[in-house]
Write an enzyme that holds these catalytic residues in place. Structure first.
Site: not given
Ligand code: PEP
Length: 248
Positions: A10-12, A93, A95, A163, A169, A209, A230-231
């Site tokens: 997930n590149w957000k 998600h 967010e 999640e 993150g 994470s 993600g990251g």
């Protein structure tokens, strides 16, 4: 039941055309791990250019609107995402549930809109730290699952991603026992909601994470069928070892 491992990045709100080389490199790693399904949910602006470069990975979007068209400034329909080259979409998600105040009913409607266009769906669930600390994480997530699950949910088009919000993150992850407990609870609830046949075939991913150091242990848990990352999905150097961990 044997479920193919699914690892999705997930590149957000990260990525410009300058990062298409990473898409290509990740796609090449995916091609050499045919036993793992790999996807990259890139920003909508990159879907068209990334889909030509993704090799063995599929390209997905990070959200879609629940309506087919209309007066919804700035939003994108499932048909638009599909036309751009997406084959999957993330819905719900945390967010978006927080920043855009999306409800579980919105999330279920988005999932159905995506399915109507033939997109596969990754539906996210997860509790806050406050809920985890209150000892109510499992009840909360199972209620969220029941409220977000679209009608006709099936293993051939829908996956779930657990999640915990406090792990996204932050570098902090639940213990392996906590992940195991939550994933088996989700599987059990899915059996109640959609029957054992569909529930046992549905992928339940862990997200929050995930990195090269913890992926192997997380993916070894019986009811974990891959990860939403993600990251650590932004570069092939970081995402490659996670794909390899899923390959076993
Ligand atoms: C995510 O936001 O879906 C996620 C899992 O992020 P990270 O891997 O960076 O915690």
């Amino acid at each position: 039941m044997a479920r193919t491992m699914l690892v999705v990045g997930n590149w957000k709100m990260n990525g410009l055309k300058a990062q298409l080389g990473e898409v290509e490199a990740i796609g090449a790693i995916a091609s050499s791990h045919a036993g793992v399904e790999v996807g990259l949910c890139v920003p909508a602006t990159l879907i068209a250019s990334a889909s030509g470069k993704a090799g063995g990975a599929f390209i997905g979007a990070q959200d879609c609107h629940q309506k087919e068209s209309g007066a919804h400034t700035g939003c994108l329909s499932a048909a638009m995402l599909k036309e751009a080259g997406a084959t999957s979409v993330i819905v719900g998600h945390s967010e978006r549930r927080t920043d855009q105040h999306e409800t579980s009913a919105d999330v279920a409607a988005k999932a159905l809109a995506a399915k109507a266009e033939g997109l596969k769906v990754i539906l996210c669930l997860g509790e806050s730290l406050e809920t985890r600390d209150s000892g109510k994480a499992i009840d909360f997530v199972l209620d969220q699952l029941a409220a977000s699950l679209p009608e006709g949910a099936g293993a051939d088009w829908l996956s779930i991603a657990y999640e915990p919000i406090w792990a996204i993150g932050t570098g902090r992850i639940p213990t392996m026992e906590q992940i195991d407990e939550m994933h088996s609870a989700i599987r059990g609830k899915l059996r109640d909601l959609i029957g054992a046949g569909e529930a046992d075939g549905m992928r339940v991913l862990y997200g929050g994470s995930v990195n090269a150091d913890n992926a192997k242990d997380i993916f070894a848990i019986a009811d974990v069928d891959g990860g939403l990352v993600g990251g650590a999905s932004l570069t092939a150097a970081k995402f490659g070892p996670i794909i390899e961990a899923a390959a076993g």
